[in-house]
Design a protein around this motif. Structure first.
Motif, short mmCIF file in Angstrom:
data_model
loop_
_atom_site.label_atom_id
_atom_site.label_comp_id
_atom_site.label_asym_id
_atom_site.label_seq_id
_atom_site.Cartn_x
_atom_site.Cartn_y
_atom_site.Cartn_z
N PHE A 36 0.86 -1.19 0.00
CA PHE A 36 0.00 0.00 0.00
C PHE A 36 0.89 1.24 0.00
CE2 PHE A 36 -3.04 -3.09 1.43
CZ PHE A 36 -4.30 -2.58 1.10
N GLU A 37 0.42 2.30 -0.63
CA GLU A 37 1.16 3.56 -0.62
C GLU A 37 0.24 4.71 -0.27
OE1 GLU A 37 4.68 2.33 -3.76
OE2 GLU A 37 3.15 3.75 -4.40
N LEU A 38 0.76 5.62 0.52
CA LEU A 38 0.07 6.85 0.90
C LEU A 38 0.69 7.99 0.12
CD1 LEU A 38 -0.98 7.90 4.47
CD2 LEU A 38 0.27 9.50 3.04
N PHE A 39 -0.13 8.71 -0.64
CA PHE A 39 0.38 9.76 -1.52
C PHE A 39 -0.74 10.76 -1.82
CE2 PHE A 39 -1.41 6.43 -4.12
CZ PHE A 39 -2.12 7.11 -5.11
N GLY A 40 -0.39 11.88 -2.39
CA GLY A 40 -1.37 12.85 -2.85
C GLY A 40 -1.32 12.95 -4.36
N ARG A 41 -2.48 12.96 -4.99
CA ARG A 41 -2.51 13.08 -6.45
C ARG A 41 -2.10 14.47 -6.90
NH1 ARG A 41 -7.25 9.89 -5.40
NH2 ARG A 41 -7.00 7.78 -6.29
N ARG A 42 -2.32 15.45 -6.04
CA ARG A 42 -1.98 16.84 -6.35
C ARG A 42 -1.66 17.55 -5.04
NH1 ARG A 42 -7.13 15.60 -6.60
NH2 ARG A 42 -6.88 14.96 -8.78
#
Length: 436
Positions: A36-42
């Motif tokens: 799983f990865e935690l990230f922001g699309r923008r």
């Protein structure tokens, strides 16, 4: 933390994580190796960079993520999951690995802020607690960093406890300190995180006394002439004269909390200097955000107290992070990239690695993300992911001072245009390098 007395974080979660768990335990897919990865699309709010904060708190929460007798009893009484799932939860202990951007690092669109590896079951239940912490703390740290930039070397004090949830106030003080704030008004933040605390008096203290002079005399007797007096309860020029008469030219500071702060600060500075109190500092408060702080750049202000705007992310209360499955084991045990294809909510499959590409003079030029393996690097580039948890054991612990130092260095790498406060594109482009 003492596991006997520390509250469990296991129910700081959404119900669907446990219902997914129940279904996968029944069909046998719960134990598939997953990433799983935690990230922001923008970047939320059209900001040019984001500041990572909350990683240390997320690791604390992971250490306390246990389903004890009370949690299991409630889940059973509420009929959330079946008996087999409750039995699995009773033995829950994360045994996987976590990599991530540490507190104080910068992030950009698609940056893999956290990479969580383990079985599907043990990773999926962590979604909400990780997102709630990092979405909040990183939003506050990003807003605070912009305020520090606008302050241009003048100290900022966090004083937003009365404008947010009591627990969020402590977390906000931590994030603000990472971003460069000098102190907080929140005593629990001081006790928990060792952040310097500060504060003197409110208007109620002045109004309690029969005269402003009596109030000032009381405060100076209690706290000494180096204290900061609040001078805008009644008439500011008269309050300045009274303050200097009582404390002398060694008066530590005065605080302005209302009115046209630019013109008031100039008038107060002139009056203080005329009375010989040339070293008395002027602190301003009154609903400041980064734009208001920038507007005070030419005023003779020595420091800022920031409340509401800070603890609400200055209009951007969340970082927009998501937590997505990006890879899982196939029937043959080989890891397969998986990705969501929904319109405007796409993700990129495969386990990610990241580095900050820098020019020969040390200026950051791009956020480079490798899929499947680390991207090619040269001597000028900087790797971003650090190991946080190995085989379920925390291996990363650092002080807030280290996080503050990291952020200063990361900001110094950015091109000068990154410090602009106006809405714009990210300061760095995100580039993918995929394994052939």
């Amino acid at each position: 933390m003492d596991p006997v007395t520390s509250p469990s974080t296991a129910l700081l979660t959404d119900r669907y994580e446990l219902t997914m768990l129940q279904a996968t335990l029944r069909d046998g897919s719960a134990h598939r190796r997953s990433v799983f990865e935690l990230f922001g699309r923008r970047l939320s709010g059209g900001r040019r960079y984001g500041v990572v904060a909350g990683v240390g708190r997320a690791l604390d929460a992971l250490e306390e993520f246990r389903f004890g007798a009370d949690e299991l009893a409630w889940l059973a009484d509420a009929g959330v999951v079946d008996a087999d799932t409750l039995a699995w939860l009773a033995d829950y202990q994360f045994s996987g690995d976590v990599w991530g951007y540490p507190d104080g690092e910068l992030y950009f669109p698609q940056s893999p802020v956290l990479v969580v590896e383990g079985t599907f079951a043990e990773c999926v239940v962590l979604e909400t607690v990780f997102l709630s912490i990092l979405n909040h703390d990183s939003a506050i740290a990003t807003a605070a960093s912009r305020m520090i930039t606008a302050a241009d070397g003048r100290p900022c004090i966090e004083m937003g406890s009365r404008r947010t949830h009591e627990s969020a106030a402590v977390a906000a003080a931590r994030s603000a300190y990472i971003a460069g704030f000098a102190a907080t008004s929140n005593l629990e933040a001081g006790r928990t995180y060792g952040i310097p605390t500060t504060g003197t008096s409110a208007h109620s203290f002045t109004l309690l006394h029969d005269t402003e002079r009596e109030a000032f005399e009381s405060q100076v007797r209690a706290l000494g002439p180096g204290t900061t007096l609040l001078v805008d309860t009644y008439d500011i020029p008269e309050a300045i004269r009274t303050a200097v008469d009582i404390a002398g030219d060694g008066l530590g500071g005065v605080r302005l909390d209302s009115g046209d702060l630019v013109s008031l600060a100039r008038a107060v500075r002139e009056q203080l200097d005329g009375l010989g109190a040339t070293g008395t500092r002027i602190t301003v408060t009154s609903d400041l955000d980064e734009h208001a702080i920038a507007a005070l750049a030419a005023a003779p202000v020595d420091g800022y107290g920031v409340g509401t705007a800070l603890v609400t992310g200055s209009g951007v209360p969340t970082s927009g992070f998501v937590y997505k499955l990006v890879a899982r084991a196939g029937d043959d045990g080989q890891m397969l990239p998986v990705a969501k294809k929904s319109k405007d909510k796409t993700s990129v499959g495969g386990r990610k690695y990241a580095l900050r590409r820098r020019s020969a003079n040390g200026t950051a030029t791009a956020e480079v993300i490798g899929i499947g393996e680390a991207p090619a690097s040269d001597a000028d580039d900087r790797s971003l992911l650090v190991e946080l948890v190995r085989d379920g054991k925390r291996v990363h612990t650092e002080s807030l001072e280290e996080a503050r130092t990291r952020l200063r260095a990361a900001l110094a790498e950015l091109p000068a245009t990154a410090m602009q406060l106006s809405r714009s594109d990210p300061a760095l482009d995100t580039i993918y390098e995929e394994t052939p």
